[in-house]
Motif scaffolding. Structure first.
Motif, PDB file in Angstrom:
ATOM      1  N   UNK A  94      44.025  26.709  45.703  1.00  0.00           N
ATOM      2  CA  UNK A  94      45.447  26.926  45.717  1.00  0.00           C
ATOM      3  C   UNK A  94      45.987  27.552  44.500  1.00  0.00           C
ATOM      4  N   UNK A  95      45.243  27.196  43.510  1.00  0.00           N
ATOM      5  CA  UNK A  95      45.730  27.744  42.034  1.00  0.00           C
ATOM      6  C   UNK A  95      45.546  29.373  42.150  1.00  0.00           C
ATOM      7  N   UNK A  96      44.566  29.724  42.656  1.00  0.00           N
ATOM      8  CA  UNK A  96      44.152  31.256  43.057  1.00  0.00           C
ATOM      9  C   UNK A  96      45.272  31.916  43.743  1.00  0.00           C
ATOM     10  N   UNK A  97      45.839  31.275  44.887  1.00  0.00           N
ATOM     11  CA  UNK A  97      46.752  31.880  45.656  1.00  0.00           C
ATOM     12  C   UNK A  97      48.072  31.887  44.885  1.00  0.00           C
ATOM     13  N   UNK A 191      33.490  36.996  45.847  1.00  0.00           N
ATOM     14  CA  UNK A 191      33.233  35.620  45.257  1.00  0.00           C
ATOM     15  C   UNK A 191      33.950  35.608  43.879  1.00  0.00           C
ATOM     16  N   UNK A 192      35.119  34.625  43.941  1.00  0.00           N
ATOM     17  CA  UNK A 192      36.078  34.454  42.814  1.00  0.00           C
ATOM     18  C   UNK A 192      35.689  33.345  42.051  1.00  0.00           C
ATOM     19  N   UNK A 193      35.002  33.788  40.554  1.00  0.00           N
ATOM     20  CA  UNK A 193      34.769  32.731  39.661  1.00  0.00           C
ATOM     21  C   UNK A 193      35.948  32.416  38.794  1.00  0.00           C
ATOM     22  N   UNK A 235      36.085  37.509  37.733  1.00  0.00           N
ATOM     23  CA  UNK A 235      36.267  36.404  37.082  1.00  0.00           C
ATOM     24  C   UNK A 235      37.664  36.130  36.935  1.00  0.00           C
ATOM     25  N   UNK A 236      38.305  34.964  37.137  1.00  0.00           N
ATOM     26  CA  UNK A 236      39.681  34.794  36.957  1.00  0.00           C
ATOM     27  C   UNK A 236      40.106  33.250  36.181  1.00  0.00           C
ATOM     28  N   UNK A 237      41.191  33.192  35.728  1.00  0.00           N
ATOM     29  CA  UNK A 237      41.519  31.786  35.279  1.00  0.00           C
ATOM     30  C   UNK A 237      42.992  31.607  35.789  1.00  0.00           C
ATOM     31  N   UNK A 238      42.982  31.144  37.182  1.00  0.00           N
ATOM     32  CA  UNK A 238      44.176  31.060  37.871  1.00  0.00           C
ATOM     33  C   UNK A 238      45.161  30.183  37.359  1.00  0.00           C
ATOM     34  N   UNK A 239      44.727  28.859  36.715  1.00  0.00           N
ATOM     35  CA  UNK A 239      45.743  28.025  36.086  1.00  0.00           C
ATOM     36  C   UNK A 239      45.021  27.344  35.002  1.00  0.00           C
ATOM     37  N   UNK A 261      48.530  29.058  29.034  1.00  0.00           N
ATOM     38  CA  UNK A 261      48.650  30.432  28.980  1.00  0.00           C
ATOM     39  C   UNK A 261      48.855  31.064  30.322  1.00  0.00           C
ATOM     40  N   UNK A 262      49.442  32.089  30.596  1.00  0.00           N
ATOM     41  CA  UNK A 262      49.582  32.617  32.045  1.00  0.00           C
ATOM     42  C   UNK A 262      48.503  32.705  32.718  1.00  0.00           C
ATOM     43  N   UNK A 263      48.349  32.807  33.948  1.00  0.00           N
ATOM     44  CA  UNK A 263      47.300  33.232  34.872  1.00  0.00           C
ATOM     45  C   UNK A 263      46.481  34.424  34.440  1.00  0.00           C
ATOM     46  N   UNK A 264      45.260  34.512  34.719  1.00  0.00           N
ATOM     47  CA  UNK A 264      44.560  35.804  34.470  1.00  0.00           C
ATOM     48  C   UNK A 264      43.822  36.174  35.824  1.00  0.00           C
ATOM     49  N   UNK A 265      44.624  36.691  36.616  1.00  0.00           N
ATOM     50  CA  UNK A 265      44.010  37.298  37.852  1.00  0.00           C
ATOM     51  C   UNK A 265      44.171  38.726  38.285  1.00  0.00           C
ATOM     52  N   UNK A 266      44.377  39.569  37.213  1.00  0.00           N
ATOM     53  CA  UNK A 266      44.537  40.805  37.296  1.00  0.00           C
ATOM     54  C   UNK A 266      43.326  41.567  37.881  1.00  0.00           C
TER      55      UNK A 266
END
Length: 473
Positions: A94-97, A191-193, A235-239, A261-266
């Motif tokens: 959910x955080x990724x979305x 595949x989203x890490x 690689x992401x940091x959604x939340x 910090x802001x999400x990192x999904x760029x």
């Protein structure tokens, strides 16, 4: 069809590779639309036009399948691409979305199983974007119990054009099994890490390397490795977790505050935009065509089951007609021509009985396929038709003294011809049960056209062998 952030949104020079500017791909996309329109029009109008009780019953049985066809066509017309997020509980789906959307729409929290049922959110990448994406959040795969939720998961997978599989560290055995099962759907997968902010750089790199080495065991696992390249892992940091920040004030005071910090999904956004910009039309078309093909198979099975008795009577009737005509005909060459024509008419009559689309050309192609796959049985029938036909013709030339030979040849040939017609009828039922998706605008035909034209460095090219296998299942 172009997406903001993609390097192919505005191709330079004359070498345009974007799906939105490629005429060939536009043509295939339009053929996909025409294929769905043809199928929907046929199944909607045929049984309604017949008006007999069996066809009225069939129309009621087909209601769900017709709705699926209509939904696939609507999705195609809208250019709606569905992206579904799967994974175990607490991996941050959910955080990724939410991070992709740029706002917190879906509920997240530390409690396992916040998402109990699939939730869909429309996503327009930019204000001037002509495309529409739908992000689908799903419950944790390890919390899906019972046939209802399992069916729900299967339906989401079938509707999705792209799958995001979210992990949050070393992949577990349960995740690996789920990943293998999702890959069987032959849908493109990223595949989203997630939660990389929780790992030191060294640990993060080690986990990333481990994810890149998926599939080093059994042949089935190695197939997964082949179909999931390192380029499809992001690689992401959604939340991101809140972090303590030291604040030094002008008066010399030092305080500590917590900041998020802001999400990192760029990287994930770029990956999605790049993939859809290059392969979006084909992904959308193939998914719609496979859904249409599966729906037509379901329709065919229902029709064959409903008309089982009438079909058996029809096949026996044609077998008798063919046997009688071949027996009485004194001209050898006409035995082969007449027998072939009888088989073709029978195939079309069966399709007509079932309410399945079938032209004379398609009936001929199906007859050839049956002939080749019969293992020589029907080819043997043609050979004996020629042999006994010549014998009958010679008996007629001889005159009254040859009537005994004529009768013997006629009876033998009639038996062989009748059995051949029955075999063709039974084989035609098997092929018709797969749905009439093999015509010029049939789903299987258009699917093959698309797969034959995919470029070698695309996800679809890696999936092509698996997708082509579906055409013969």
């Amino acid at each position: 069809m172009s997406y903001p952030g993609s390097s192919q949104s505005k191709p330079a020079g004359g070498n345009q590779t974007s799906y939105g500017t490629n005429n060939q791909q536009k043509t295939l996309f339009n053929r996909t639309r025409a294929s769905l329109q043809q199928a929907l029009s046929w199944y909607t109008n045929f049984h309604r036009s017949q008006g007999n009780p069996a066809d009225v019953e069939m129309q009621a049985l087909l209601q769900t399948e017709l709705e699926v066809l209509q939904s696939s066509l609507d999705k195609l017309d809208q250019g709606l691409i569905r992206i579904a997020a799967f994974g175990l509980v607490s991996r941050g789906k959910s955080a990724v979305i939410n991070a992709l959307l740029g706002q917190k729409i879906l509920k997240t929290g530390p409690i396992h199983g916040v998402t109990q049922w699939p939730k869909s959110v429309r996503w327009t990448p930019s204000s001037d974007s002509e495309v529409l994406l739908e992000l689908i959040d799903t419950p944790g795969l390890d919390e899906i119990h019972g046939e209802v939720k399992a069916q729900m998961a299967r339906e989401v997978v079938s509707q999705a054009d792209l799958i995001l599989f979210v992990v949050a560290g070393d992949i577990t055995r349960t995740e690996y099994q789920a990943l293998c099962e999702l890959r069987q759907s032959q849908k493109p997968l990223i595949l989203v890490f997630n939660k990389i902010d929780l790992y030191p750089e060294q640990d993060r790199e080690a986990i990333y390397q481990q994810l890149q080495q998926l599939g080093t065991g059994s042949p089935k696992d190695r197939r997964l490795q082949k179909m999931l390249s390192a380029d499809e892992i992001v690689l992401v940091a959604a939340e991101p977790a809140s972090m303590e920040v030291r604040v030094e004030w002008p008066d010399g005071r030092v305080t500590y505050e917590w900041e998020t910090p802001p999400p990192n999904v760029d990287q994930l956004k770029q990956k999605i935009f790049s993939l859809l910009n290059r392969e979006g039309r084909s992904l959308l078309a193939l998914n719609a065509l496979f859904q249409a093909r599966n729906t037509q198979n379901t329709i065919a099975k229902k029709a064959i089951e409903l008309h089982k008795t009438e079909a058996e009577d029809l096949i026996w009737q044609f077998a008798k007609y063919k046997a009688l005509a071949v027996a009485l005909n004194p001209i050898g060459i006409l035995d082969v021509l007449g027998g072939t024509l009888t088989d073709l008419v029978m195939i079309r009559s069966l399709a007509r009985l079932y309410g399945l689309p079938m032209t004379s050309y398609e009936a001929g192609k199906l007859w050839q396929k049956i002939l080749i796959s019969s293992g020589g049985l029907l080819l043997g029938e043609l050979g004996t038709s020629v042999l006994f036909g010549v014998g009958k013709s010679a008996s007629v030339v001889i005159g009254p003294s040859g009537l005994g030979a004529f009768a013997g040849a006629a009876i033998t040939q009639a038996g062989i011809a009748g059995y051949g017609a029955y075999a063709v009828g039974q084989a035609a039922q098997v092929y018709l049960e797969q749905g009439c998706s093999f015509g010029p605008l049939g789903a299987s035909t258009v699917i093959k056209e698309i797969l034959d034209r995919v470029e070698s460095d695309t996800i679809l090219f890696r999936l092509r062998q698996e997708l082509e296998r579906q055409l013969v299942e």
